[in-house]
Design an enzyme around this catalytic site. Structure first.
Site, PDB file in Angstrom:
ATOM      1  N   TRP A  48     -21.407  15.579  33.036  1.00 37.11           N
ATOM      2  CA  TRP A  48     -20.956  16.979  33.130  1.00 37.11           C
ATOM      3  C   TRP A  48     -20.086  17.373  31.949  1.00 37.11           C
ATOM      4  O   TRP A  48     -20.173  18.493  31.445  1.00 37.11           O
ATOM      5  CB  TRP A  48     -20.284  17.241  34.475  1.00 37.11           C
ATOM      6  CG  TRP A  48     -21.281  17.191  35.579  1.00 37.11           C
ATOM      7  CD1 TRP A  48     -21.348  16.266  36.586  1.00 37.11           C
ATOM      8  CD2 TRP A  48     -22.424  18.067  35.771  1.00 37.11           C
ATOM      9  NE1 TRP A  48     -22.440  16.522  37.382  1.00 37.11           N
ATOM     10  CE2 TRP A  48     -23.109  17.610  36.912  1.00 37.11           C
ATOM     11  CE3 TRP A  48     -22.907  19.170  35.078  1.00 37.11           C
ATOM     12  CZ2 TRP A  48     -24.270  18.234  37.386  1.00 37.11           C
ATOM     13  CZ3 TRP A  48     -24.063  19.795  35.551  1.00 37.11           C
ATOM     14  CH2 TRP A  48     -24.732  19.330  36.693  1.00 37.11           C
TER      15      TRP A  48
ATOM     16  N   LYS B  88     -20.228  21.580  46.524  1.00 35.37           N
ATOM     17  CA  LYS B  88     -19.804  20.212  46.802  1.00 35.37           C
ATOM     18  C   LYS B  88     -18.675  20.183  47.824  1.00 35.37           C
ATOM     19  O   LYS B  88     -18.835  19.626  48.890  1.00 35.37           O
ATOM     20  CB  LYS B  88     -19.364  19.510  45.514  1.00 35.37           C
ATOM     21  CG  LYS B  88     -20.526  18.974  44.700  1.00 35.37           C
ATOM     22  CD  LYS B  88     -20.798  19.722  43.462  1.00 35.37           C
ATOM     23  CE  LYS B  88     -22.059  19.220  42.766  1.00 35.37           C
ATOM     24  NZ  LYS B  88     -22.085  19.650  41.375  1.00 35.37           N
TER      25      LYS B  88
ATOM     26  N   ASP C   8     -13.002  21.201  35.130  1.00 31.49           N
ATOM     27  CA  ASP C   8     -14.199  21.379  35.957  1.00 31.49           C
ATOM     28  C   ASP C   8     -13.998  20.562  37.234  1.00 31.49           C
ATOM     29  O   ASP C   8     -14.263  19.370  37.269  1.00 31.49           O
ATOM     30  CB  ASP C   8     -15.440  20.901  35.191  1.00 31.49           C
ATOM     31  CG  ASP C   8     -16.707  20.974  36.042  1.00 31.49           C
ATOM     32  OD1 ASP C   8     -16.624  21.368  37.217  1.00 31.49           O
ATOM     33  OD2 ASP C   8     -17.781  20.635  35.508  1.00 31.49           O
TER      34      ASP C   8
END
Ligand SMILES: *Cc1c(COP(=O)(O)O)cnc(C)c1O
Length: 360
Positions: free
Chosen positions: A102, A196, A172
């Protein structure tokens, strides 16, 4: 009906209690004779739902008043572009810490808009740890420092918040928001795709310090401007109303569980018992440095990868779903977000022991 145990990395498990409440309210929301999905986002009923969700998130995370909370769309991936567009301001460079898949995606997007300084990378050890504070080569003139506190795919989590000496810190938190207490005032901007640890897919939460917005690069799209969304209470256009509503139900559920402080205790216990089960066996392994093992995403491999298929099939037969590791890593991954109860982790551990006994 039998609800199975869902270890999906995202979209991920939601609390059963919340799904039941949404089901009860589905056809007739609070006696209004229609569902929340069919209401105008500008109706006073919907606005009250939206405002309550923001108040609850502010309370859960103790978000200071000088931060805006935005309910956006486009996923965390859109933030990879919005962050440089909004936060570069008059600067030309930004610092990024590279800890895996990511981080890399955020870096690739930022390179379209600015010079990226890789302040640290753990690529040399195949992203099995997080860099320490001493290893960060921060540029004092950077517009901001971006990092990924929890790498969802690699299962690597920072055990500290980087100190950036006044340069805004951007995180993030897609897979770790609300999993433990954090001091929001340490950050310039926090963002997370909802699917999530917040709610359903389609909603993205951004928490941003108000002095950082309002200076977007010229010619960038209006919908990418944080200050536009902040001025319109995230209703510059039609927001993802159902996702926002459901996130609000989850925030209330979290408050009933005792808030983030209580979730932190439960999450730590869940993660520690699963890692202990992996470590005490020679059949299962996790390669991540102990201090940086993720509480939310636990990847593990079997000693014999030839047994992966049998593991997944037998797990499914036992009602344990979505344990297959990311295609880039292989092996298994158990995602154990807030909505995954400790009893589900216990069931997984018992299944793993039984599988090892049969096949080990
Ligand atoms: C899932 C994830 C993303 C991507 O989120 P989308 O909402 O699909 O864009 C980005 N970063 C992290 C850490 C993630 O876990």
């Amino acid at each position: 009906m039998i609800r199975k145990l869902n270890f999906s990395a995202g979209p991920a498990a939601l609390p059963e209690e919340v799904l039941q409440q949404a089901q009860e309210e589905m056809l007739d929301w609070h006696g209004h004779g229609l569902s929340i999905m069919e209401m105008s986002h500008r109706s006073k009923e919907y606005v009250s739902v939206a405002e309550q969700a923001e108040r609850d998130l502010r309370e859960l995370m103790q978000i200071p008043d000088n931060y805006k909370v935005l309910f956006l769309q486009g996923g965390a991936t859109t933030q990879f572009s919005m962050i440089p567009l909004n936060l570069l301001r008059d600067k030309k460079t930004a610092d990024y810490i590279n800890t895996g898949v990511w981080s890399k995606k955020a870096i690739a997007e930022a390179k379209r808009y600015c010079e990226v300084n890789i302040a640290a990378t753990t690529e040399h050890n195949n992203f099995t740890s997080a860099p320490s504070q001493d290893e960060l080569k921060l540029n004092p003139d950077a517009a901001y420092v971006h990092y990924t506190p929890n790498e969802t795919i690699g299962g690597v989590e920072f055990d500290y918040i980087p100190e950036t000496g006044g340069v805004p810190l951007v995180a993030d938190m897609s897979s770790s928001i609300l999993s433990r207490s954090i001091d929001v005032s340490r950050f310039g901007l926090i963002y997370a795709g909802a699917q999530k640890n917040i709610g359903p897919a389609g909603l993205t939460v951004v928490i941003v310090r108000d002095d950082l917005i309002g200076q977007m690069l010229p010619n960038a799209p209006t919908m990418f401007d944080y200050s536009v969304h902040a001025a319109a209470d995230s209703m510059n256009n039609t927001p993802p109303t159902f996702g926002w509503y459901l996130a609000g139900l989850i925030f209330q559920w979290l408050k009933r569980q005792g808030g983030v402080e209580e979730m932190q205790i439960i999450n730590q216990r869940k993660a520690e018992k699963l890692y202990a089960a992996i470590d005490q066996s020679s059949f299962y392994a996790n390669p991540i440095a102990v201090a940086n093992r993720s509480w939310m995403n636990v990847p593990f491999t079997l000693a014999d990868a030839g047994l992966d298929k049998a593991f997944l099939e037998e797990a499914e037969q036992s009602g344990l779903l979505n344990l297959k590791g990311h295609r880039s890593v292989g092996g298994m991954r158990a995602s154990i977000y807030n909505a995954v109860p400790e009893t589900a982790v216990d069931s997984l551990i018992a299944f793993m022991a039984e599988f090892e006994r049969k096949h080990g």
